[in-house]
Motif scaffolding. Sequence first.
Motif, PDB file in Angstrom:
ATOM      1  N   LYS A  24       8.843 -21.571   0.183  1.00  0.00           N
ATOM      2  CA  LYS A  24       7.922 -21.824  -0.926  1.00  0.00           C
ATOM      3  C   LYS A  24       8.692 -22.283  -2.147  1.00  0.00           C
ATOM      4  CE  LYS A  24       4.231 -19.715  -3.608  1.00  0.00           C
ATOM      5  NZ  LYS A  24       3.343 -18.572  -3.758  1.00  0.00           N
ATOM      6  N   THR A  28       8.222 -25.890  -3.881  1.00  0.00           N
ATOM      7  CA  THR A  28       7.832 -25.994  -5.284  1.00  0.00           C
ATOM      8  C   THR A  28       8.807 -26.875  -6.043  1.00  0.00           C
ATOM      9  OG1 THR A  28       6.860 -23.798  -5.205  1.00  0.00           O
ATOM     10  CG2 THR A  28       7.356 -24.679  -7.376  1.00  0.00           C
ATOM     11  N   SER A 147       4.257 -14.237  -3.042  1.00  0.00           N
ATOM     12  CA  SER A 147       4.730 -14.951  -1.861  1.00  0.00           C
ATOM     13  C   SER A 147       4.762 -14.095  -0.604  1.00  0.00           C
ATOM     14  CB  SER A 147       6.144 -15.499  -2.128  1.00  0.00           C
ATOM     15  OG  SER A 147       6.149 -16.341  -3.240  1.00  0.00           O
ATOM     16  N   GLU A 152      -0.792 -17.339   3.830  1.00  0.00           N
ATOM     17  CA  GLU A 152      -1.447 -17.985   2.708  1.00  0.00           C
ATOM     18  C   GLU A 152      -1.517 -19.503   2.914  1.00  0.00           C
ATOM     19  OE1 GLU A 152      -0.779 -18.505  -2.132  1.00  0.00           O
ATOM     20  OE2 GLU A 152       0.762 -17.592  -0.878  1.00  0.00           O
ATOM     21  N   ASP A 153      -2.667 -20.089   2.610  1.00  0.00           N
ATOM     22  CA  ASP A 153      -2.855 -21.541   2.618  1.00  0.00           C
ATOM     23  C   ASP A 153      -2.544 -22.163   3.980  1.00  0.00           C
ATOM     24  OD1 ASP A 153      -3.577 -23.976   1.581  1.00  0.00           O
ATOM     25  OD2 ASP A 153      -1.649 -24.386   0.657  1.00  0.00           O
ATOM     26  N   GLN A 176       1.200 -24.844   6.621  1.00  0.00           N
ATOM     27  CA  GLN A 176       1.093 -23.981   5.448  1.00  0.00           C
ATOM     28  C   GLN A 176       1.446 -24.790   4.207  1.00  0.00           C
ATOM     29  OE1 GLN A 176       3.605 -20.455   5.359  1.00  0.00           O
ATOM     30  NE2 GLN A 176       1.983 -19.323   4.290  1.00  0.00           N
ATOM     31  N   THR A 178       1.770 -23.951   1.109  1.00  0.00           N
ATOM     32  CA  THR A 178       2.704 -23.355   0.156  1.00  0.00           C
ATOM     33  C   THR A 178       4.152 -23.504   0.578  1.00  0.00           C
ATOM     34  OG1 THR A 178       2.370 -21.219   1.248  1.00  0.00           O
ATOM     35  CG2 THR A 178       1.069 -21.655  -0.732  1.00  0.00           C
ATOM     36  N   THR A 179       4.409 -23.695   1.869  1.00  0.00           N
ATOM     37  CA  THR A 179       5.791 -23.778   2.347  1.00  0.00           C
ATOM     38  C   THR A 179       6.135 -25.126   2.973  1.00  0.00           C
ATOM     39  OG1 THR A 179       5.250 -22.941   4.557  1.00  0.00           O
ATOM     40  CG2 THR A 179       5.785 -21.306   2.857  1.00  0.00           C
TER      41      THR A 179
END
Length: 245
Positions: A24, A28, A147, A152-153, A176, A178-179
């Motif tokens: 993540k 980002t 996290s 998630e997502d 995913q 987020t990752t």
Amino acid sequence: MLKKIIASLLALSFCVLITSCDSKENSTTEKKEASSETGSSKSDSTSDASDEAENTEASVQVSYDFDGIASEKAIKMLTSDKYHLKFSTDVSGESMSQEIYYTKDGILVNVNFMNTVYTNLYKDKTQYTIIDDVYYKVPVEDAEAESVDMFEDYGYVSSGETELDGKTYKYDEFYQGTTGAYTKFIMDGDKLYAIRNYDDTVMKIETLDDSFDDNTVSVPEGAKEVDQDEFNTIFLQKVAGVTTE
């Protein structure tokens, strides 16, 4: 010697979640590079890497409608506000078992690795490490606290067949957001048999349900808080054949 053993054991105890957090952070960083203003010049390699990251993300077609796919029941539970997941995985030739209790308020992970049983708990922006009836705690940064949800997502990408343990299974693949990682849910009929992560690690699923008391995700009643040095000494005594020298 003591510090190395403690660090390696505790780091492995949350290996799946730590991998997710690291990915993540990297994802980002890539997004920030791709969207930042170009007031100062960047190297060609940095620009190319950012463009590639943008193109890869844009090319992924995902669906958040899980109705009708083989893993429908499993993915809906794992992306809900509550689940209990028990699995085993291989770590450098050693079997590690993890049992996860997740709620919207926190996550508790029981770990059995190298003949040692202990617990990690994330709750109220605090990480607790527990063994027997003692624990120590450290504050957790906001980004880290956000996290710890492994699923998630998750968006559905495709289905197919794959080989595992000499047999052919159907799978559903997820992306995913987020990752930026892909994960395959390997199905044995309507049961989730295994999860294969992007780095090819395989989590063999033993239990998946949501039937537990929310109070499970908390420090055991009567547990005593100790400092990290005292906890490490107690922890080390649980590891067979290891001295404190």
